[in-house]
Design a protein around this motif. Structure first.
Motif, PDB file in Angstrom:
ATOM      1  N   LYS A   9      33.653 -50.132  22.449  1.00  0.00           N
ATOM      2  CA  LYS A   9      32.828 -48.922  22.368  1.00  0.00           C
ATOM      3  C   LYS A   9      31.601 -49.054  23.270  1.00  0.00           C
ATOM      4  O   LYS A   9      31.236 -48.120  23.975  1.00  0.00           O
ATOM      5  CB  LYS A   9      32.368 -48.668  20.921  1.00  0.00           C
ATOM      6  CG  LYS A   9      33.391 -48.006  20.041  1.00  0.00           C
ATOM      7  CD  LYS A   9      33.673 -46.593  20.498  1.00  0.00           C
ATOM      8  CE  LYS A   9      34.932 -46.038  19.853  1.00  0.00           C
ATOM      9  NZ  LYS A   9      35.555 -44.970  20.604  1.00  0.00           N
ATOM     10  N   ALA A  10      30.977 -50.205  23.216  1.00  0.00           N
ATOM     11  CA  ALA A  10      29.772 -50.425  24.022  1.00  0.00           C
ATOM     12  C   ALA A  10      30.104 -50.310  25.505  1.00  0.00           C
ATOM     13  O   ALA A  10      29.358 -49.740  26.302  1.00  0.00           O
ATOM     14  CB  ALA A  10      29.167 -51.793  23.701  1.00  0.00           C
ATOM     15  N   LYS A  11      31.253 -50.842  25.867  1.00  0.00           N
ATOM     16  CA  LYS A  11      31.704 -50.756  27.257  1.00  0.00           C
ATOM     17  C   LYS A  11      31.902 -49.291  27.657  1.00  0.00           C
ATOM     18  O   LYS A  11      31.454 -48.861  28.726  1.00  0.00           O
ATOM     19  CB  LYS A  11      33.022 -51.527  27.425  1.00  0.00           C
ATOM     20  CG  LYS A  11      33.584 -51.474  28.841  1.00  0.00           C
ATOM     21  CD  LYS A  11      35.043 -51.868  28.895  1.00  0.00           C
ATOM     22  CE  LYS A  11      35.916 -50.718  28.413  1.00  0.00           C
ATOM     23  NZ  LYS A  11      37.363 -51.020  28.564  1.00  0.00           N
ATOM     24  N   LEU A  39      22.571 -49.048  19.526  1.00  0.00           N
ATOM     25  CA  LEU A  39      23.033 -47.715  19.135  1.00  0.00           C
ATOM     26  C   LEU A  39      24.493 -47.738  18.697  1.00  0.00           C
ATOM     27  O   LEU A  39      24.876 -47.055  17.743  1.00  0.00           O
ATOM     28  CB  LEU A  39      22.841 -46.719  20.288  1.00  0.00           C
ATOM     29  CG  LEU A  39      21.389 -46.384  20.616  1.00  0.00           C
ATOM     30  CD1 LEU A  39      21.307 -45.566  21.908  1.00  0.00           C
ATOM     31  CD2 LEU A  39      20.744 -45.605  19.478  1.00  0.00           C
ATOM     32  N   THR A  40      25.292 -48.556  19.382  1.00  0.00           N
ATOM     33  CA  THR A  40      26.710 -48.662  19.010  1.00  0.00           C
ATOM     34  C   THR A  40      26.828 -49.233  17.610  1.00  0.00           C
ATOM     35  O   THR A  40      27.574 -48.724  16.777  1.00  0.00           O
ATOM     36  CB  THR A  40      27.473 -49.540  20.018  1.00  0.00           C
ATOM     37  OG1 THR A  40      27.314 -48.983  21.319  1.00  0.00           O
ATOM     38  CG2 THR A  40      28.947 -49.651  19.678  1.00  0.00           C
ATOM     39  N   LEU A  63      16.150 -41.913  14.141  1.00  0.00           N
ATOM     40  CA  LEU A  63      15.187 -41.291  15.042  1.00  0.00           C
ATOM     41  C   LEU A  63      15.006 -42.144  16.284  1.00  0.00           C
ATOM     42  O   LEU A  63      14.631 -43.322  16.193  1.00  0.00           O
ATOM     43  CB  LEU A  63      13.831 -41.130  14.344  1.00  0.00           C
ATOM     44  CG  LEU A  63      13.791 -40.071  13.241  1.00  0.00           C
ATOM     45  CD1 LEU A  63      14.350 -40.610  11.933  1.00  0.00           C
ATOM     46  CD2 LEU A  63      12.368 -39.589  13.023  1.00  0.00           C
ATOM     47  N   LEU A  64      15.291 -41.560  17.448  1.00  0.00           N
ATOM     48  CA  LEU A  64      15.127 -42.272  18.701  1.00  0.00           C
ATOM     49  C   LEU A  64      13.713 -42.009  19.207  1.00  0.00           C
ATOM     50  O   LEU A  64      13.466 -41.045  19.927  1.00  0.00           O
ATOM     51  CB  LEU A  64      16.169 -41.787  19.716  1.00  0.00           C
ATOM     52  CG  LEU A  64      16.227 -42.513  21.058  1.00  0.00           C
ATOM     53  CD1 LEU A  64      16.613 -43.982  20.868  1.00  0.00           C
ATOM     54  CD2 LEU A  64      17.210 -41.820  21.990  1.00  0.00           C
ATOM     55  N   LEU A  71      20.083 -40.279  26.719  1.00  0.00           N
ATOM     56  CA  LEU A  71      21.407 -40.304  27.363  1.00  0.00           C
ATOM     57  C   LEU A  71      22.321 -41.283  26.628  1.00  0.00           C
ATOM     58  O   LEU A  71      23.492 -40.988  26.376  1.00  0.00           O
ATOM     59  CB  LEU A  71      21.256 -40.701  28.834  1.00  0.00           C
ATOM     60  CG  LEU A  71      22.544 -40.922  29.619  1.00  0.00           C
ATOM     61  CD1 LEU A  71      23.446 -39.697  29.550  1.00  0.00           C
ATOM     62  CD2 LEU A  71      22.229 -41.263  31.082  1.00  0.00           C
ATOM     63  N   ALA A  72      21.785 -42.439  26.271  1.00  0.00           N
ATOM     64  CA  ALA A  72      22.590 -43.433  25.556  1.00  0.00           C
ATOM     65  C   ALA A  72      23.043 -42.868  24.209  1.00  0.00           C
ATOM     66  O   ALA A  72      24.197 -43.019  23.814  1.00  0.00           O
ATOM     67  CB  ALA A  72      21.795 -44.718  25.346  1.00  0.00           C
ATOM     68  N   LEU A  73      22.125 -42.199  23.525  1.00  0.00           N
ATOM     69  CA  LEU A  73      22.467 -41.621  22.220  1.00  0.00           C
ATOM     70  C   LEU A  73      23.529 -40.537  22.368  1.00  0.00           C
ATOM     71  O   LEU A  73      24.472 -40.458  21.578  1.00  0.00           O
ATOM     72  CB  LEU A  73      21.210 -41.062  21.554  1.00  0.00           C
ATOM     73  CG  LEU A  73      21.387 -40.399  20.193  1.00  0.00           C
ATOM     74  CD1 LEU A  73      22.089 -41.318  19.199  1.00  0.00           C
ATOM     75  CD2 LEU A  73      20.039 -39.960  19.622  1.00  0.00           C
ATOM     76  N   ALA A  74      23.404 -39.747  23.422  1.00  0.00           N
ATOM     77  CA  ALA A  74      24.391 -38.684  23.658  1.00  0.00           C
ATOM     78  C   ALA A  74      25.763 -39.286  23.953  1.00  0.00           C
ATOM     79  O   ALA A  74      26.789 -38.774  23.483  1.00  0.00           O
ATOM     80  CB  ALA A  74      23.934 -37.796  24.809  1.00  0.00           C
TER      81      ALA A  74
END
Lengths: 273, 311
Positions: A9-11, A39-40, A63-64, A71-74
């Motif tokens: 997933k992280a990849k 986040l993963t 909460l970010l 972008l990472a969260l999206a």
């Protein structure tokens, strides 16, 4: 915990981040890449949040506070099915619902609209206090950047977390050691963060922010302590793409064809195809 | 419509507002009150005494105060936040924008010590830019009640309003208008009709305008008085009404970029030419008592009369 699954997933998230930036012309690569494992882990192991309960008033909230890693969260959101790849690739385009700083009114998986630093922790505390008053057992998680800890308002909030003993709030610092103008320690050092926060009254847990086992131990520790917990996760800004790592030039940037190809090659080398 | 001019009754807007809030909270368990170490100064200590579990004091941390209120609103509460206007509108401004206005949350800011009502404390505690600043933010309304009874009505009548509100209240006692004013957001109160001109005012300046109007009558000038309590959605009809006389004076305890500018903008857009003067406090105020400063800063009855005679 399925380690292979999480790494996969992280990849995928890292590849999405790089693809979106290439497509849109610019993004916060450094800050997004440093937060990937955190986040993963949060969205695939820790949080009780999924597509079915996005609108639930009693689920966990995340909460970010370092909103520029939106972008990472999206991208994690796409992997979770909160939004489609098509929506993701409208990133930064006019009227898009996905942009540098995510808007809670545009997507129900976004629990707070951030962008201005130093706000998330206080808002998270408000949610945590609210949940306690309502008797809701879910938890509130808030992620900050290390540079963000320069903001006085963060310390207003941290003091209050201790004073109100908000044990249902878990604070995470994505400590990649950099801010815009350079290294945090060169611009405005936050000092021995672990000692500072420990002196406040926090249970401080340290971890390697790119090691899932380490992250897991930290979150488990955060949930079993009697004091409010802060996880300081040591990360690398730009992690995964060698020429971006620890390089402040990649805080916010686009990618040329050459840079994109190189980045994708490096991701494949570091994480597999 | 006549106006009775009673110059001796005073009441505390904060007390009336908080007492009204306590009554509302008895029926609405979503109401929660927050402050930043000014519970006694703002009178919300009364709320704490009745509902200790629905009261949060974050200490001297105005930015965190707003953030915490935002978080509470996001999980279903209806927060009322009490702090001094000067600090709300400047120190906590980024938080009011980002955590209240931008997400459009049901938060009411009880911004006390408005204008120069804490005159003795000096410029850092005078709230003169607050109306101008807050009215320029999206999704929020600025309400400046004329007296304690109207402050009470504001709280009662906005109980179901689930968007950001900034209610500016004074420290200490304000003159009571003899006839109680109703309150409907955006609908100005015409206290007195006039033939020769109109005074448009808010807050403490409404009573001053009423007194000025009486004095002007004795000089043969018939000036009307309108309490324009809501911004930025200004009551355009009342301005049109006032403009028919050809003379308008605006008065506010703050920068003329607040009420004054809003009225001027309406007149300009409607292409209405009137003899127009804006009274306000555009510089730094000296120290003094509230009553003295209203006079010294040129937003009191004497100045209004002087301007009306000149227009």
């Amino acid at each position: 915990m399925d380690l292979l699954f999480l790494k996969e997933k992280a990849k995928d998230v890292r590849n999405l981040i790089v693809d979106v930036v290439k497509n849109s012309g610019g993004g916060h690569l450094g800050s997004s890449l440093s937060s990937v494992e955190l986040l993963t882990y949060l969205y695939f192991e820790e949080l009780n949040i999924n597509c079915d309960n996005l609108k639930s008033p009693t689920r966990d909230k995340f909460l970010l506070s370092k909103g520029h890693a939106g972008l990472a969260l999206a991208c994690v959101g796409v992997e979770k099915g909160f939004l489609t790849k098509e929506e993701l690739f409208t990133f930064n385009k006019q009227n898009s619902t996905v942009s540098i700083h995510l808007d809670s009114k545009k997507h129900p998986f976004v629990d707070v609209s951030t962008g201005s630093l130093g706000h998330g922790e206080g808002v998270a505390l408000g949610m945590a206090l609210g949940y306690k008053k309502l008797g809701v057992n879910s938890k509130i998680y808030c992620m900050l950047g290390d540079g963000e800890l320069n903001e006085g308002s963060v310390f207003e909030a941290l003091s209050a977390v201790i004073n109100f003993n908000a044990t249902n709030l878990i604070t995470i610092v994505d400590d990649n050691g950099f801010m815009l103008d350079g290294k945090t320690e060169d611009i405005m050092s936050v000092g021995a963060l672990d000692k500072r926060l420990s002196a406040f009254g926090f249970e401080v847990l340290m971890c390697d922010g790119h090691d899932f086992e380490d992250i897991k131990n930290a979150f488990n520790g955060a949930k079993t302590t009697k004091k409010p917990a802060v996880i300081i996760a040591k990360t690398v800004k730009g992690k995964g793409v060698d020429f971006m790592e620890n390089n402040p030039n990649w805080h916010y940037s686009g990618l040329t064809e050459k840079e994109y190809t190189s980045a994708k090659t490096l991701l494949a080398k570091n994480y597999g195809e | 419509m006549s106006c009775n001019f009673n110059d001796n009754k005073k009441a505390s807007a904060c007390v009336f507002a908080v007492e009204a809030l306590i009554n509302l909270a008895k029926k609405d368990d979503k109401i929660i009150v927050l402050t930043a170490d000014v519970a006694h100064s703002t009178e919300v200590i009364r709320f704490k005494e009745v509902f200790p579990d629905r009261f949060i004091n974050v200490g001297i941390a105005e930015q965190n105060l707003i953030a915490v209120a935002s978080g509470l609103a996001r999980v279903g509460f209806k927060p009322y936040v009490a702090l001094f206007s000067s600090f709300a509108s400047k120190r906590a401004l980024d938080f009011i924008f980002a955590d209240v206005c931008y997400p459009d949350l049901p938060i009411t800011i009880l911004a006390t010590h408005g204008g120069t009502s804490f005159g003795e404390a000096g410029p850092t505690h005078h709230a003169l830019s607050d109306i101008t600043i807050i009215k320029s933010l999206p999704n929020i309304k600025v309400i400046v009640p004329a007296d304690a009874k109207q402050a009470e009505r504001v709280i009662i009548n906005t109980k179901d309003y689930n968007h950001p509100l900034y209610v500016r209240l004074n420290r200490g006692l304000d003159y009571l208008l003899e006839k109680e004013s109703e309150f409907e957001m955006g609908k100005a109160n015409v206290l007195k009709d006039g033939k020769d001109g109109y005074i448009l005012a808010n807050g403490s300046c409404v009573h001053e305008s009423v007194m000025a109007s009486k004095a002007l009558l004795e000089s043969g000038l018939d000036y009307g008085v309108i309490n324009v309590h809501t911004l930025p959605d200004i009551d355009v009809d009342c301005i049109k009404k006032a403009a028919k006389t050809g003379k308008i004076i605006t008065v506010e305890e703050g920068r003329t970029y607040g009420l004054g500018s809003s009225v001027a903008t309406v007149l300009a857009k409607m292409g209405i030419a009137v003899s127009f003067e804006m009274l306000g406090i555009d510089g730094i105020s000296p120290i003094g008592s509230h009553e003295e400063l209203i006079k010294t800063n040129g937003v009191g009855r004497d100045k209004i009369v002087e301007v009306a005679k000149r227009l």
